[in-house]
Design an enzyme around this catalytic site. Structure first.
Site, PDB file in Angstrom:
ATOM      1  N   LYS A  58       0.820  -1.218   0.000  1.00  0.00           N
ATOM      2  CA  LYS A  58       0.000   0.000   0.000  1.00  0.00           C
ATOM      3  C   LYS A  58       0.859   1.275   0.000  1.00  0.00           C
ATOM      4  O   LYS A  58       2.071   1.199   0.168  1.00  0.00           O
ATOM      5  CB  LYS A  58      -0.945  -0.037   1.212  1.00  0.00           C
ATOM      6  CG  LYS A  58      -1.886  -1.239   1.199  1.00  0.00           C
ATOM      7  CD  LYS A  58      -2.650  -1.346  -0.095  1.00  0.00           C
ATOM      8  CE  LYS A  58      -3.693  -2.440  -0.180  1.00  0.00           C
ATOM      9  NZ  LYS A  58      -3.389  -3.741   0.356  1.00  0.00           N
TER      10      LYS A  58
HETATM   11  C1  LIG Z   1      -9.676  -2.651  -1.370  1.00  0.00           C
HETATM   12  C2  LIG Z   1      -9.064  -3.471  -0.282  1.00  0.00           C
HETATM   13  N1  LIG Z   1      -9.788  -3.731   0.819  1.00  0.00           N
HETATM   14  C3  LIG Z   1      -9.281  -4.440   1.835  1.00  0.00           C
HETATM   15  C4  LIG Z   1      -8.006  -4.943   1.798  1.00  0.00           C
HETATM   16  C5  LIG Z   1      -7.512  -5.764   2.937  1.00  0.00           C
HETATM   17  O1  LIG Z   1      -6.361  -5.252   3.512  1.00  0.00           O
HETATM   18  P1  LIG Z   1      -5.296  -6.191   4.230  1.00  0.00           P
HETATM   19  O2  LIG Z   1      -4.613  -6.996   3.169  1.00  0.00           O
HETATM   20  O3  LIG Z   1      -4.380  -5.214   4.903  1.00  0.00           O
HETATM   21  O4  LIG Z   1      -6.025  -7.045   5.197  1.00  0.00           O
HETATM   22  C6  LIG Z   1      -7.204  -4.688   0.689  1.00  0.00           C
HETATM   23  C7  LIG Z   1      -5.831  -5.194   0.628  1.00  0.00           C
HETATM   24  O5  LIG Z   1      -5.338  -5.697  -0.320  1.00  0.00           O
HETATM   25  C8  LIG Z   1      -7.755  -3.950  -0.392  1.00  0.00           C
HETATM   26  O6  LIG Z   1      -7.037  -3.701  -1.491  1.00  0.00           O
END
Ligand SMILES: Cc1ncc(COP(=O)(O)O)c(C=O)c1O
Length: 401
Positions: free
Chosen positions: A190
Protein backbone atom coordinates in the site's frame (compact mmCIF):
# COMPACT_ATOMS: atom_id res chain seq x y z
CA UNK A 1 5.15 -9.02 -35.57
CA UNK A 2 7.80 -10.65 -33.37
CA UNK A 3 10.87 -8.54 -32.78
CA UNK A 4 14.29 -9.89 -31.91
CA UNK A 5 14.62 -8.14 -28.55
CA UNK A 6 11.94 -7.10 -26.10
CA UNK A 7 11.31 -3.36 -25.89
CA UNK A 8 12.33 -3.32 -22.25
CA UNK A 9 15.22 -5.41 -20.96
CA UNK A 10 15.92 -3.98 -17.50
CA UNK A 11 13.58 -4.48 -14.56
CA UNK A 12 11.37 -1.66 -13.34
CA UNK A 13 12.55 -0.04 -10.10
CA UNK A 14 11.30 -1.31 -6.75
CA UNK A 15 9.93 0.98 -4.08
CA UNK A 16 12.26 2.34 -1.40
CA UNK A 17 9.91 2.43 1.51
CA UNK A 18 12.15 2.48 4.55
CA UNK A 19 15.17 4.37 5.84
CA UNK A 20 16.58 6.26 8.79
CA UNK A 21 13.19 7.63 9.90
CA UNK A 22 11.75 4.16 10.45
CA UNK A 23 14.95 2.97 12.15
CA UNK A 24 14.86 5.92 14.54
CA UNK A 25 11.21 5.30 15.48
CA UNK A 26 11.80 1.57 15.86
CA UNK A 27 14.85 2.12 18.06
CA UNK A 28 12.83 4.45 20.25
CA UNK A 29 10.05 1.88 20.54
CA UNK A 30 12.56 -0.82 21.53
CA UNK A 31 14.25 1.45 24.03
CA UNK A 32 10.85 1.85 25.70
CA UNK A 33 11.16 -1.86 26.73
CA UNK A 34 7.63 -2.71 25.71
CA UNK A 35 6.10 -3.49 22.34
CA UNK A 36 2.56 -3.69 23.70
CA UNK A 37 0.41 -0.77 22.70
CA UNK A 38 -1.23 -0.14 26.05
CA UNK A 39 2.08 0.14 27.89
CA UNK A 40 3.98 1.78 25.03
CA UNK A 41 3.38 5.04 23.19
CA UNK A 42 3.97 4.52 19.44
CA UNK A 43 0.59 3.10 18.43
CA UNK A 44 -1.22 5.81 20.32
CA UNK A 45 1.01 8.47 18.71
CA UNK A 46 0.38 6.90 15.30
CA UNK A 47 -3.40 6.94 15.84
CA UNK A 48 -3.31 10.57 16.91
CA UNK A 49 -1.07 11.59 14.01
CA UNK A 50 -3.22 9.63 11.53
CA UNK A 51 -6.44 11.24 12.79
CA UNK A 52 -4.85 14.71 12.59
CA UNK A 53 -3.49 14.03 9.11
CA UNK A 54 -6.94 13.14 7.79
CA UNK A 55 -8.79 15.74 9.81
CA UNK A 56 -10.78 13.01 11.59
CA UNK A 57 -11.60 13.09 15.30
CA UNK A 58 -10.67 9.47 16.06
CA UNK A 59 -8.41 6.76 14.63
CA UNK A 60 -8.23 3.15 15.76
CA UNK A 61 -5.19 1.06 14.78
CA UNK A 62 -5.49 -2.67 14.09
CA UNK A 63 -3.58 -5.58 12.61
CA UNK A 64 -4.65 -5.32 8.94
CA UNK A 65 -6.94 -3.62 6.47
CA UNK A 66 -9.25 -6.62 6.90
CA UNK A 67 -9.27 -6.01 10.67
CA UNK A 68 -9.90 -2.30 10.06
CA UNK A 69 -12.99 -3.18 7.99
CA UNK A 70 -14.11 -5.77 10.55
CA UNK A 71 -13.80 -3.04 13.18
CA UNK A 72 -15.94 -0.71 11.06
CA UNK A 73 -18.61 -3.41 10.68
CA UNK A 74 -18.52 -4.04 14.42
CA UNK A 75 -19.15 -0.30 14.86
CA UNK A 76 -22.26 -0.66 12.65
CA UNK A 77 -23.20 -3.72 14.75
CA UNK A 78 -25.57 -5.47 12.32
CA UNK A 79 -27.99 -8.14 13.48
CA UNK A 80 -27.28 -11.60 12.07
CA UNK A 81 -28.67 -11.76 8.55
CA UNK A 82 -28.60 -8.00 7.98
CA UNK A 83 -27.21 -7.03 4.59
CA UNK A 84 -24.18 -4.98 3.64
CA UNK A 85 -23.82 -3.83 0.05
CA UNK A 86 -20.37 -3.64 -1.47
CA UNK A 87 -18.40 -3.74 -4.70
CA UNK A 88 -17.63 -6.92 -6.63
CA UNK A 89 -14.19 -5.56 -7.62
CA UNK A 90 -12.30 -5.69 -4.37
CA UNK A 91 -10.03 -7.71 -2.14
CA UNK A 92 -11.41 -10.54 0.01
CA UNK A 93 -10.52 -8.33 2.98
CA UNK A 94 -13.58 -6.18 2.23
CA UNK A 95 -15.96 -9.14 2.20
CA UNK A 96 -14.76 -11.71 4.76
CA UNK A 97 -15.40 -9.41 7.76
CA UNK A 98 -19.04 -8.97 6.67
CA UNK A 99 -19.53 -12.73 7.00
CA UNK A 100 -17.52 -12.98 10.22
CA UNK A 101 -19.92 -10.43 11.67
CA UNK A 102 -22.82 -12.66 10.55
CA UNK A 103 -24.07 -10.25 7.89
CA UNK A 104 -24.83 -11.04 4.24
CA UNK A 105 -22.64 -9.47 1.55
CA UNK A 106 -24.73 -8.10 -1.33
CA UNK A 107 -22.91 -7.08 -4.49
CA UNK A 108 -24.02 -4.11 -6.56
CA UNK A 109 -22.59 -3.55 -10.02
CA UNK A 110 -19.94 -0.98 -10.92
CA UNK A 111 -19.80 1.92 -13.35
CA UNK A 112 -17.19 2.96 -15.93
CA UNK A 113 -14.96 4.20 -13.10
CA UNK A 114 -14.68 0.59 -11.76
CA UNK A 115 -16.48 1.72 -8.57
CA UNK A 116 -19.98 1.14 -7.16
CA UNK A 117 -22.80 2.39 -9.37
CA UNK A 118 -25.21 4.26 -7.04
CA UNK A 119 -28.24 3.14 -9.10
CA UNK A 120 -27.28 -0.49 -8.72
CA UNK A 121 -26.69 0.05 -5.00
CA UNK A 122 -30.18 1.52 -4.60
CA UNK A 123 -31.71 -1.37 -6.56
CA UNK A 124 -30.11 -3.77 -4.06
CA UNK A 125 -31.37 -2.06 -0.91
CA UNK A 126 -33.87 -4.09 1.15
CA UNK A 127 -35.39 -3.66 4.60
CA UNK A 128 -32.42 -5.54 6.01
CA UNK A 129 -29.68 -3.41 4.45
CA UNK A 130 -27.59 -1.73 7.14
CA UNK A 131 -24.52 -0.37 5.42
CA UNK A 132 -22.65 0.23 2.18
CA UNK A 133 -18.92 -0.46 1.96
CA UNK A 134 -17.63 1.83 -0.78
CA UNK A 135 -14.31 0.76 -2.30
CA UNK A 136 -12.29 3.53 -3.97
CA UNK A 137 -10.60 1.18 -6.41
CA UNK A 138 -6.93 1.86 -7.17
CA UNK A 139 -7.33 5.20 -5.38
CA UNK A 140 -10.08 6.51 -7.68
CA UNK A 141 -12.84 8.18 -5.63
CA UNK A 142 -16.28 6.60 -6.00
CA UNK A 143 -19.44 8.69 -6.66
CA UNK A 144 -19.86 9.67 -3.02
CA UNK A 145 -22.61 12.31 -3.35
CA UNK A 146 -24.99 9.90 -5.00
CA UNK A 147 -23.99 7.03 -2.71
CA UNK A 148 -24.56 9.22 0.36
CA UNK A 149 -27.94 10.21 -1.03
CA UNK A 150 -28.96 6.55 -1.29
CA UNK A 151 -27.58 5.94 2.21
CA UNK A 152 -29.46 8.88 3.72
CA UNK A 153 -32.71 7.92 2.01
CA UNK A 154 -32.55 4.39 3.41
CA UNK A 155 -30.77 5.24 6.71
CA UNK A 156 -27.65 3.24 5.94
CA UNK A 157 -24.15 3.64 7.33
CA UNK A 158 -21.38 4.32 4.83
CA UNK A 159 -17.99 2.69 5.32
CA UNK A 160 -15.25 3.81 2.94
CA UNK A 161 -12.67 1.15 2.10
CA UNK A 162 -9.60 3.29 1.46
CA UNK A 163 -7.08 0.44 1.51
CA UNK A 164 -5.98 1.64 -1.93
CA UNK A 165 -7.02 5.26 -1.61
CA UNK A 166 -4.70 7.22 0.70
CA UNK A 167 -5.18 10.95 0.03
CA UNK A 168 -7.64 10.32 -2.79
CA UNK A 169 -9.85 13.39 -3.06
CA UNK A 170 -13.54 13.58 -3.90
CA UNK A 171 -14.57 17.17 -4.71
CA UNK A 172 -11.82 18.44 -2.42
CA UNK A 173 -12.63 16.07 0.45
CA UNK A 174 -10.31 13.29 1.54
CA UNK A 175 -11.67 9.82 0.93
CA UNK A 176 -12.20 8.10 4.26
CA UNK A 177 -13.69 11.24 5.83
CA UNK A 178 -16.84 11.50 3.72
CA UNK A 179 -18.88 8.54 4.99
CA UNK A 180 -19.36 7.56 8.64
CA UNK A 181 -16.18 5.45 8.86
CA UNK A 182 -12.99 5.19 6.78
CA UNK A 183 -10.72 2.13 6.67
CA UNK A 184 -7.09 1.89 5.59
CA UNK A 185 -4.60 -0.93 5.04
CA UNK A 186 -0.91 -0.75 5.87
CA UNK A 187 -0.12 -4.05 4.13
CA UNK A 188 3.20 -4.15 2.29
CA UNK A 189 2.03 -3.00 -1.14
CA UNK A 190 0.00 0.00 0.00
CA UNK A 191 0.97 3.70 -0.29
CA UNK A 192 2.34 3.49 3.24
CA UNK A 193 3.13 0.13 4.76
CA UNK A 194 4.03 -1.53 8.04
CA UNK A 195 4.16 -5.10 6.68
CA UNK A 196 0.59 -5.54 7.86
CA UNK A 197 -1.64 -3.15 9.75
CA UNK A 198 -4.87 -1.21 9.52
CA UNK A 199 -6.55 2.01 10.64
CA UNK A 200 -10.23 2.90 11.07
CA UNK A 201 -11.20 6.57 11.33
CA UNK A 202 -14.43 8.31 12.33
CA UNK A 203 -15.76 11.53 13.82
CA UNK A 204 -18.35 9.77 15.96
CA UNK A 205 -17.27 9.26 19.59
CA UNK A 206 -19.65 6.33 20.19
CA UNK A 207 -18.45 4.50 17.09
CA UNK A 208 -14.84 5.25 17.99
CA UNK A 209 -15.25 3.81 21.47
CA UNK A 210 -16.95 0.72 20.18
CA UNK A 211 -14.22 0.24 17.55
CA UNK A 212 -11.39 0.61 20.05
CA UNK A 213 -13.01 -1.92 22.39
CA UNK A 214 -13.72 -4.33 19.54
CA UNK A 215 -10.00 -4.46 18.66
CA UNK A 216 -9.24 -5.16 22.35
CA UNK A 217 -11.44 -8.25 22.91
CA UNK A 218 -14.40 -6.05 23.84
CA UNK A 219 -12.61 -4.82 26.95
CA UNK A 220 -13.67 -1.46 28.36
CA UNK A 221 -10.39 -0.21 29.77
CA UNK A 222 -11.99 3.01 31.00
CA UNK A 223 -13.59 1.05 33.85
CA UNK A 224 -11.52 0.46 36.94
CA UNK A 225 -11.59 -2.72 38.97
CA UNK A 226 -12.33 -6.18 37.53
CA UNK A 227 -12.25 -6.37 33.75
CA UNK A 228 -15.46 -5.40 31.96
CA UNK A 229 -16.38 -6.88 28.55
CA UNK A 230 -19.70 -5.33 27.50
CA UNK A 231 -19.73 -7.03 24.07
CA UNK A 232 -17.80 -9.52 22.01
CA UNK A 233 -14.56 -8.41 20.40
CA UNK A 234 -11.29 -9.78 19.06
CA UNK A 235 -7.64 -9.08 19.61
CA UNK A 236 -6.74 -6.90 16.64
CA UNK A 237 -4.23 -4.79 18.59
CA UNK A 238 -1.38 -3.27 16.60
CA UNK A 239 2.08 -3.68 18.15
CA UNK A 240 4.50 -0.87 18.88
CA UNK A 241 6.70 -2.08 16.01
CA UNK A 242 4.02 -1.33 13.42
CA UNK A 243 3.09 1.85 15.26
CA UNK A 244 6.68 3.09 15.09
CA UNK A 245 7.06 2.32 11.38
CA UNK A 246 3.61 3.78 10.68
CA UNK A 247 4.57 7.08 12.30
CA UNK A 248 7.60 7.39 10.04
CA UNK A 249 5.63 6.28 6.99
CA UNK A 250 2.98 8.92 7.54
CA UNK A 251 5.66 11.56 7.01
CA UNK A 252 6.32 10.13 3.55
CA UNK A 253 2.71 9.70 2.41
CA UNK A 254 2.30 13.05 0.67
CA UNK A 255 5.49 12.57 -1.34
CA UNK A 256 4.47 9.05 -2.40
CA UNK A 257 1.04 10.18 -3.59
CA UNK A 258 2.32 13.33 -5.31
CA UNK A 259 4.95 11.41 -7.28
CA UNK A 260 2.39 8.77 -8.29
CA UNK A 261 0.07 11.51 -9.51
CA UNK A 262 2.86 13.09 -11.52
CA UNK A 263 3.80 9.79 -13.16
CA UNK A 264 0.18 8.83 -13.77
CA UNK A 265 -0.40 12.22 -15.36
CA UNK A 266 2.37 11.45 -17.87
CA UNK A 267 0.84 8.05 -18.58
CA UNK A 268 -2.64 9.54 -18.97
CA UNK A 269 -1.30 11.98 -21.53
CA UNK A 270 0.57 9.38 -23.54
CA UNK A 271 -2.05 6.65 -23.32
CA UNK A 272 -4.83 9.13 -24.07
CA UNK A 273 -3.42 9.39 -27.61
CA UNK A 274 -3.66 5.66 -28.26
CA UNK A 275 -6.84 4.51 -30.00
CA UNK A 276 -8.64 1.52 -28.57
CA UNK A 277 -7.76 1.88 -24.89
CA UNK A 278 -9.25 4.00 -22.08
CA UNK A 279 -7.40 4.86 -18.84
CA UNK A 280 -9.48 4.44 -15.63
CA UNK A 281 -11.77 7.50 -15.73
CA UNK A 282 -11.24 9.96 -12.87
CA UNK A 283 -14.19 12.35 -12.60
CA UNK A 284 -13.48 16.06 -12.93
CA UNK A 285 -12.80 17.65 -9.56
CA UNK A 286 -11.51 14.40 -8.09
CA UNK A 287 -7.94 13.25 -7.53
CA UNK A 288 -6.92 9.61 -7.81
CA UNK A 289 -3.97 8.39 -5.72
CA UNK A 290 -3.01 5.60 -8.15
CA UNK A 291 -2.36 2.55 -6.00
CA UNK A 292 -2.38 0.83 -9.38
CA UNK A 293 -2.47 2.26 -12.87
CA UNK A 294 -5.27 0.63 -14.85
CA UNK A 295 -6.86 0.99 -18.25
CA UNK A 296 -9.41 -0.94 -20.24
CA UNK A 297 -9.15 -2.22 -23.79
CA UNK A 298 -12.17 -0.84 -25.66
CA UNK A 299 -14.93 -3.36 -26.35
CA UNK A 300 -14.98 -2.51 -30.07
CA UNK A 301 -11.42 -3.81 -30.52
CA UNK A 302 -12.58 -7.35 -29.72
CA UNK A 303 -9.33 -7.81 -27.75
CA UNK A 304 -9.28 -9.05 -24.15
CA UNK A 305 -7.01 -7.80 -21.37
CA UNK A 306 -5.15 -11.10 -21.21
CA UNK A 307 -4.06 -10.84 -24.86
CA UNK A 308 -2.97 -7.26 -24.32
CA UNK A 309 -1.05 -8.02 -21.12
CA UNK A 310 0.62 -10.97 -22.82
CA UNK A 311 2.15 -8.68 -25.46
CA UNK A 312 3.35 -6.28 -22.75
CA UNK A 313 4.93 -9.14 -20.80
CA UNK A 314 6.65 -10.36 -23.95
CA UNK A 315 8.07 -6.86 -24.32
CA UNK A 316 9.54 -6.99 -20.81
CA UNK A 317 6.72 -5.20 -18.98
CA UNK A 318 5.06 -7.32 -16.30
CA UNK A 319 1.48 -6.20 -16.89
CA UNK A 320 -1.45 -7.90 -15.20
CA UNK A 321 -4.84 -8.67 -16.72
CA UNK A 322 -8.07 -8.22 -14.79
CA UNK A 323 -6.78 -7.47 -11.26
CA UNK A 324 -8.71 -10.14 -9.26
CA UNK A 325 -9.66 -11.90 -12.52
CA UNK A 326 -13.33 -12.45 -11.77
CA UNK A 327 -15.85 -10.75 -9.48
CA UNK A 328 -14.94 -11.45 -5.85
CA UNK A 329 -18.28 -13.27 -5.28
CA UNK A 330 -17.20 -15.97 -7.75
CA UNK A 331 -14.25 -16.98 -5.56
CA UNK A 332 -14.87 -20.49 -4.26
CA UNK A 333 -15.54 -19.60 -0.62
CA UNK A 334 -18.29 -17.15 -1.57
CA UNK A 335 -19.75 -18.86 -4.63
CA UNK A 336 -20.12 -22.17 -2.73
CA UNK A 337 -20.86 -20.40 0.59
CA UNK A 338 -18.11 -22.30 2.39
CA UNK A 339 -18.12 -20.58 5.72
CA UNK A 340 -18.23 -22.27 9.13
CA UNK A 341 -17.96 -26.05 9.65
CA UNK A 342 -20.54 -27.90 7.61
CA UNK A 343 -22.92 -24.95 7.69
CA UNK A 344 -23.12 -22.05 5.30
CA UNK A 345 -23.75 -19.65 8.16
CA UNK A 346 -24.91 -16.85 8.03
CA UNK A 347 -26.51 -17.69 4.67
CA UNK A 348 -28.53 -20.44 6.40
CA UNK A 349 -29.74 -18.17 9.20
CA UNK A 350 -33.57 -18.15 9.37
CA UNK A 351 -35.27 -15.48 7.31
CA UNK A 352 -32.18 -14.16 5.49
CA UNK A 353 -32.24 -13.04 1.90
CA UNK A 354 -31.28 -15.92 -0.38
CA UNK A 355 -28.42 -14.42 -2.35
CA UNK A 356 -26.84 -16.28 -5.25
CA UNK A 357 -23.31 -15.54 -6.30
CA UNK A 358 -23.16 -16.54 -9.94
CA UNK A 359 -22.06 -15.45 -13.42
CA UNK A 360 -24.13 -12.58 -14.74
CA UNK A 361 -24.92 -11.07 -11.32
CA UNK A 362 -22.82 -7.96 -12.11
CA UNK A 363 -22.38 -7.89 -15.89
CA UNK A 364 -20.61 -4.54 -16.03
CA UNK A 365 -18.06 -5.71 -13.48
CA UNK A 366 -17.38 -8.89 -15.47
CA UNK A 367 -17.00 -6.88 -18.65
CA UNK A 368 -14.55 -4.42 -17.07
CA UNK A 369 -12.45 -7.18 -15.49
CA UNK A 370 -12.21 -8.93 -18.87
CA UNK A 371 -10.86 -5.76 -20.43
CA UNK A 372 -8.76 -4.29 -17.57
CA UNK A 373 -4.97 -4.13 -17.83
CA UNK A 374 -2.75 -3.06 -14.93
CA UNK A 375 0.71 -1.72 -15.68
CA UNK A 376 3.69 -2.08 -13.36
CA UNK A 377 3.70 1.20 -11.45
CA UNK A 378 5.08 2.83 -8.33
CA UNK A 379 6.55 6.13 -7.13
CA UNK A 380 10.14 5.03 -7.78
CA UNK A 381 9.55 5.00 -11.56
CA UNK A 382 11.39 7.50 -13.74
CA UNK A 383 10.16 9.36 -16.81
CA UNK A 384 12.07 6.86 -18.89
CA UNK A 385 10.10 4.02 -17.28
CA UNK A 386 6.88 5.82 -18.17
CA UNK A 387 8.06 6.36 -21.76
CA UNK A 388 8.82 2.63 -22.05
CA UNK A 389 5.38 1.69 -20.69
CA UNK A 390 3.67 4.07 -23.09
CA UNK A 391 5.71 2.69 -25.96
CA UNK A 392 4.79 -0.87 -24.93
CA UNK A 393 1.08 -0.04 -24.86
CA UNK A 394 1.33 1.65 -28.25
CA UNK A 395 3.11 -1.34 -29.69
CA UNK A 396 0.57 -3.80 -28.25
CA UNK A 397 -2.28 -1.71 -29.65
CA UNK A 398 -0.67 -1.59 -33.09
CA UNK A 399 -0.11 -5.33 -33.04
CA UNK A 400 -3.54 -6.38 -31.76
CA UNK A 401 -6.05 -3.86 -33.13
C1 LIG B 1 -9.68 -2.65 -1.37
C2 LIG B 1 -9.06 -3.47 -0.28
N1 LIG B 1 -9.79 -3.73 0.82
C3 LIG B 1 -9.28 -4.44 1.83
C4 LIG B 1 -8.01 -4.94 1.80
C5 LIG B 1 -7.51 -5.76 2.94
O1 LIG B 1 -6.36 -5.25 3.51
P1 LIG B 1 -5.30 -6.19 4.23
O2 LIG B 1 -4.61 -7.00 3.17
O3 LIG B 1 -4.38 -5.21 4.90
O4 LIG B 1 -6.02 -7.04 5.20
C6 LIG B 1 -7.20 -4.69 0.69
C7 LIG B 1 -5.83 -5.19 0.63
O5 LIG B 1 -5.34 -5.70 -0.32
C8 LIG B 1 -7.75 -3.95 -0.39
O6 LIG B 1 -7.04 -3.70 -1.49
Amino acid sequence: MLREHPLRTKPFPSRKLYGGEELWELAEALRGQTLFRYTGFKVRAFEEAFARYFGAKYACASTSGTAAIHTAIAMVNPDPGDEIITSPITDMGTVAPILYQNAIPVFADVGDDYNLDPESVEANVTERTRAIIVVHLFGNPARMDELLEVAEKHKLMVIEDCAQAYLAEYKGKLCGTIGHVGCFSLQGSKHIATGDGGMTITDDPELAKRGAMFTDKGWDRSKEGPRVYPFLGLNYRMTELQGAVGLAQLGKLKGVVERRRELAGMLNERLGEIEGITPQPVAEGNRCSYWQYGFTVDRETGVFAEQFAEVLRREGMPADAGYIGKPIFLSQALRDKRTFGRSSHPFDYPGVRQVRYEDGLCPKCEDILNRMVLLPFNEAFSEEDIEDLAMGVRLAAEELF
